[in-house]
Write an enzyme that holds these catalytic residues in place. Structure first.
Site, mmCIF file in Angstrom:
data_model
loop_
_atom_site.group_PDB
_atom_site.id
_atom_site.type_symbol
_atom_site.label_atom_id
_atom_site.label_comp_id
_atom_site.label_asym_id
_atom_site.label_seq_id
_atom_site.Cartn_x
_atom_site.Cartn_y
_atom_site.Cartn_z
ATOM 1 C CE LYS A 11 -101.373 1.912 -88.793
ATOM 2 N NZ LYS A 11 -101.112 0.699 -89.622
ATOM 3 C CG PHE A 157 -79.307 3.564 -47.840
ATOM 4 C CD1 PHE A 157 -80.464 4.282 -47.903
ATOM 5 C CD2 PHE A 157 -79.654 2.209 -48.018
ATOM 6 C CE1 PHE A 157 -81.080 3.881 -48.265
ATOM 7 C CE2 PHE A 157 -81.120 1.651 -48.016
ATOM 8 C CZ PHE A 157 -81.942 2.575 -47.574
ATOM 9 N NE ARG A 174 -76.243 5.423 -51.329
ATOM 10 C CZ ARG A 174 -78.096 4.552 -51.209
ATOM 11 N NH1 ARG A 174 -77.831 3.529 -51.702
ATOM 12 N NH2 ARG A 174 -78.784 5.825 -51.283
ATOM 13 C CD GLN A 221 -86.716 5.932 -51.217
ATOM 14 O OE1 GLN A 221 -85.137 5.677 -51.193
ATOM 15 N NE2 GLN A 221 -87.187 4.611 -50.795
ATOM 16 C CG ASN A 247 -79.849 3.025 -56.017
ATOM 17 O OD1 ASN A 247 -79.225 2.716 -56.163
ATOM 18 N ND2 ASN A 247 -80.357 3.256 -54.415
ATOM 19 C CG HIS A 249 -78.208 -1.769 -56.127
ATOM 20 N ND1 HIS A 249 -78.293 -0.842 -55.045
ATOM 21 C CD2 HIS A 249 -79.416 -2.162 -56.748
ATOM 22 C CE1 HIS A 249 -80.148 -0.749 -54.753
ATOM 23 N NE2 HIS A 249 -80.047 -1.688 -55.803
#
Length: 300
Positions: A11, A157, A174, A221, A247, A249
């Site tokens: 269930k 990045f 960022r 990561q 991510n 953004h």
């Protein structure tokens, strides 16, 4: 003749709410419980004989009865009680998997009126999965989902691979945001183990969030590994943790058509993209431990 493969039944998504009254102070526990049972089920598939089948309605009733008789306490504890009951009470059932979601509520202050008003906590959902197999033993997974976190800086990045289809610009500053979904596997010391599951979960959650906040990130990561490693380093009862991090953004809005600069120094304006999104997933293990959480477990 075709042969029957792995199978289970049960269930799904039984919602149980338990209210405990301590005078004028009330306590609220709110769970969604899914039961999956396996065992000697060949004949029900081949011939339709239900002689070995405990009804799914009975599993639902067991959830409610156990919540009343034994209390809940924690998703892990409640899952252990249910899994043990199903595998020990029915000889045809050799494996029980209990999946649980726990919904937290916070109190709404009502001076002089008693503590009985609550507001749904928006800090995510606590999860657990308890499996008992009469041959393979116990496995307890704890976790969380829907925990949204964001760093407004300390994230870069750059230096990534480029091909003819690469258009993404490198960035040295960022916004990094994600919805954390995590599952971690406990070291099991036997069904009689008396563990403070609530304290363990609270500590693991705290370490995940602390690592997210403290990691200067050059990639999501790297942040993921830092979060998982911090849990493994600080919680000896946990051998494995699997994380799934989308991510979320945030792109600087283009304001040049209006003669305006939009940089990250002050008052930056971002477009928060919904989809598509990058999805980063990985498992972090204690040295010497074997990975046992499936790659897609956090998406179940």
């Amino acid at each position: 003749m075709p042969t029957l493969g792995q199978n289970q039944y049960g269930k799904a998504e039984t919602r149980v709410v338990r209210v405990t009254r301590d005078g004028a102070t009330h306590h609220l526990e709110d769970l969604k419980v899914s039961v999956a049972l396996s065992g000697d089920m060949d004949e029900v598939h081949y011939s339709g004989s239900n002689a070995a089948v405990l009804t799914t309605d009975a599993t639902k009733n067991t959830v409610f009865a156990f919540a009343k008789e034994h209390g809940i306490g924690s998703p892990e504890r409640f899952g252990i009680l249910l899994a043990r009951h199903f595998t020990e009470s029915q000889p045809t059932l050799t494996r029980a998997r209990i999946r649980l979601e726990s919904y937290a509520w916070e109190r709404v202050p009502t001076p002089g009126e008693g503590d009985h008003s609550f507001l749904r906590d928006g800090r995510g959902i606590r999860t657990a999965q308890v499996t008992h197999d009469t041959e393979d033993g116990w496995e307890v997974l704890s976790g969380l989902t829907g925990v949204t976190v964001l760093n407004t800086t300390h994230s870069e990045f750059h230096g990534f691979l480029r091909d003819r289809y690469t258009t993404l610009a490198e960035t040295r500053d960022r916004v990094l945001a994600t919805d954390v979904t995590a599952l971690w596997r406990h070291r099991w010391a036997g069904p009689a183990e008396d563990r403070d599951w609530n304290a363990s979960h609270a500590a693991a959650r705290r370490h995940l969030l602390d690592a997210f906040a403290r990691t200067y990130s050059y990639s999501l990561q790297q942040t993921l590994y830092g979060m998982g490693a911090r849990v493994i380093d600080h919680r000896p009862e946990i051998d494995e943790i699997r994380l799934s991090l989308p991510n979320k953004h945030h792109f600087l809005a283009d304001l040049t058509p209006f003669g305006m600069e939009n940089d990250t120094e002050d008052g930056a304006v971002y477009f928060a993209a919904d989809r598509p999104y990058g999805l980063i997933e990985a498992t972090v293990l204690r040295d010497g431990a074997t990975a046992r959480i499936p790659i897609d477990a956090t998406n179940l």
